[in-house]
Design a protein around this motif. Structure first.
Motif, mmCIF file in Angstrom:
data_model
loop_
_atom_site.group_PDB
_atom_site.id
_atom_site.type_symbol
_atom_site.label_atom_id
_atom_site.label_comp_id
_atom_site.label_asym_id
_atom_site.label_seq_id
_atom_site.Cartn_x
_atom_site.Cartn_y
_atom_site.Cartn_z
ATOM 1 N N HIS A 131 -1.027 -0.986 -2.106
ATOM 2 C CA HIS A 131 -1.934 -0.854 -0.967
ATOM 3 C C HIS A 131 -2.275 -2.234 -0.401
ATOM 4 C CE1 HIS A 131 -3.349 2.898 -3.343
ATOM 5 N NE2 HIS A 131 -2.317 3.202 -2.576
ATOM 6 N N ILE A 132 -2.492 -3.178 -1.290
ATOM 7 C CA ILE A 132 -2.815 -4.535 -0.850
ATOM 8 C C ILE A 132 -1.619 -5.156 -0.130
ATOM 9 C CG2 ILE A 132 -3.330 -6.867 -1.686
ATOM 10 C CD1 ILE A 132 -5.262 -5.510 -3.695
ATOM 11 N N THR A 133 -0.422 -4.962 -0.665
ATOM 12 C CA THR A 133 0.784 -5.480 -0.009
ATOM 13 C C THR A 133 0.937 -4.863 1.379
ATOM 14 O OG1 THR A 133 1.867 -5.826 -2.136
ATOM 15 C CG2 THR A 133 3.295 -5.748 -0.199
ATOM 16 N N ASP A 134 0.740 -3.550 1.490
ATOM 17 C CA ASP A 134 0.827 -2.887 2.796
ATOM 18 C C ASP A 134 -0.168 -3.497 3.778
ATOM 19 O OD1 ASP A 134 2.772 -1.143 1.852
ATOM 20 O OD2 ASP A 134 1.392 0.541 1.581
ATOM 21 N N ARG A 135 -1.371 -3.730 3.334
ATOM 22 C CA ARG A 135 -2.394 -4.275 4.236
ATOM 23 C C ARG A 135 -2.037 -5.700 4.668
ATOM 24 N NH1 ARG A 135 -8.945 -4.125 3.501
ATOM 25 N NH2 ARG A 135 -9.419 -5.399 5.318
ATOM 26 N N ILE A 136 -1.540 -6.511 3.759
ATOM 27 C CA ILE A 136 -1.133 -7.875 4.111
ATOM 28 C C ILE A 136 -0.018 -7.832 5.155
ATOM 29 C CG2 ILE A 136 -0.022 -9.974 3.234
ATOM 30 C CD1 ILE A 136 -1.404 -9.302 0.491
ATOM 31 N N MET A 137 0.892 -6.872 5.018
ATOM 32 C CA MET A 137 2.046 -6.755 5.923
ATOM 33 C C MET A 137 1.707 -5.983 7.204
ATOM 34 S SD MET A 137 4.327 -8.487 4.395
ATOM 35 C CE MET A 137 5.730 -8.133 5.444
ATOM 36 N N ASP A 138 0.434 -5.734 7.443
ATOM 37 C CA ASP A 138 -0.040 -5.000 8.625
ATOM 38 C C ASP A 138 0.457 -3.560 8.681
ATOM 39 O OD1 ASP A 138 -1.669 -7.012 9.650
ATOM 40 O OD2 ASP A 138 0.016 -7.964 10.694
ATOM 41 N N ASP A 139 0.790 -2.992 7.519
ATOM 42 C CA ASP A 139 1.138 -1.577 7.432
ATOM 43 C C ASP A 139 -0.030 -0.903 6.715
ATOM 44 O OD1 ASP A 139 2.373 0.862 7.411
ATOM 45 O OD2 ASP A 139 3.722 0.391 5.741
ATOM 46 N N ASP A 140 -1.184 -0.993 7.343
ATOM 47 C CA ASP A 140 -2.435 -0.620 6.702
ATOM 48 C C ASP A 140 -2.772 0.861 6.878
ATOM 49 O OD1 ASP A 140 -4.802 -0.693 5.396
ATOM 50 O OD2 ASP A 140 -5.849 -1.916 6.866
ATOM 51 N N LYS A 141 -1.986 1.700 6.210
ATOM 52 C CA LYS A 141 -2.253 3.141 6.283
ATOM 53 C C LYS A 141 -3.408 3.544 5.373
ATOM 54 C CE LYS A 141 1.859 3.583 3.474
ATOM 55 N NZ LYS A 141 3.038 2.956 4.019
ATOM 56 N N TRP A 142 -3.919 2.604 4.582
ATOM 57 C CA TRP A 142 -4.973 2.905 3.598
ATOM 58 C C TRP A 142 -6.363 2.535 4.105
ATOM 59 C CZ3 TRP A 142 -2.032 5.475 0.450
ATOM 60 C CH2 TRP A 142 -0.723 5.059 0.232
ATOM 61 N N HIS A 143 -6.443 1.857 5.224
ATOM 62 C CA HIS A 143 -7.725 1.281 5.657
ATOM 63 C C HIS A 143 -8.049 1.728 7.088
ATOM 64 C CE1 HIS A 143 -10.232 -2.243 7.037
ATOM 65 N NE2 HIS A 143 -10.846 -1.879 5.944
ATOM 66 N N ARG A 144 -8.260 3.000 7.258
ATOM 67 C CA ARG A 144 -8.528 3.496 8.623
ATOM 68 C C ARG A 144 -9.899 4.096 8.719
ATOM 69 N NH1 ARG A 144 -2.856 4.449 11.122
ATOM 70 N NH2 ARG A 144 -1.810 3.201 9.646
#
Length: 182
Positions: free
Chosen positions: A169-182
């Protein structure tokens, strides 16, 4: 059999040099057989204890590295700096975001421990306040330093939502693929 050289005479039709080589091979075999064999043991890497201030390199899908620092209360601050290599560590203590992180994300081996950067003051070891929104009542609260207090919606604006994140989840958010933080 090796000791007495049994059946070496069967090699009698060969020259002296080959005979001596064969004899030496048998002597070496005897030595090998007499050496006690060590029981095979599985090597396990000793785990280091996670400490406040530990900095980890987070490999990114694009070949670069992000970095995160361990805070109190399961906090994990992800640095703004993105490195070209693992050695290209952040110089300043500026963070993109600070979230709760599962201990497994730190101990799984996916992220590499780089160094420990101790906090100058105990107060600095705590992550910033986070917001809790009750899914049933809709009421707002603020979590900070292990304490929860009532809050208004406006007090929670701009605060991170209280949650614990896993490594992917943290990697996704760093890569701007933030499907976990909406």
């Amino acid at each position: 059999m090796i000791e007495c050289g049994a059946e070496l005479e069967l090699w009698g039709g060969i020259n002296e040099k080959d005979y001596e080589e064969r004899k030496q091979v048998l002597i070496d075999l005897k030595k090998e057989l007499l050496i006690p064999k060590l029981k095979a043991t599985k090597y396990t890497k000793k785990r280091r204890r996670i400490k406040f201030g530990d900095v980890y390199a987070i490999p990114l899908p694009n070949g670069k590295y992000a970095y995160g620092r361990v805070f109190a209360d399961a906090g994990f601050g992800v640095y703004e700096h993105i490195g070209e290599s693992m050695a290209d560590t952040p110089i300043s203590e500026d963070y993109q975001f600070n979230v709760g992180v599962y201990q497994h994300a730190l101990s799984s081996g996916k992220w590499t421990f780089i160094e420990n950067r101790p906090f100058k003051k105990e107060e600095e070891a705590f992550p910033p306040p986070t917001c809790i929104i009750d899914s049933i009542s809709g009421e707002y609260s603020i979590y900070h330093k292990g304490e929860i207090r009532s809050a208004t919606k406006s007090e929670c604006e701009g605060l991170e939502i209280t949650a614990v994140w896993d490594a992917n989840h943290i990697t996704d958010r760093i890569m701007d693929d933030d499907k976990w933080h909406r």
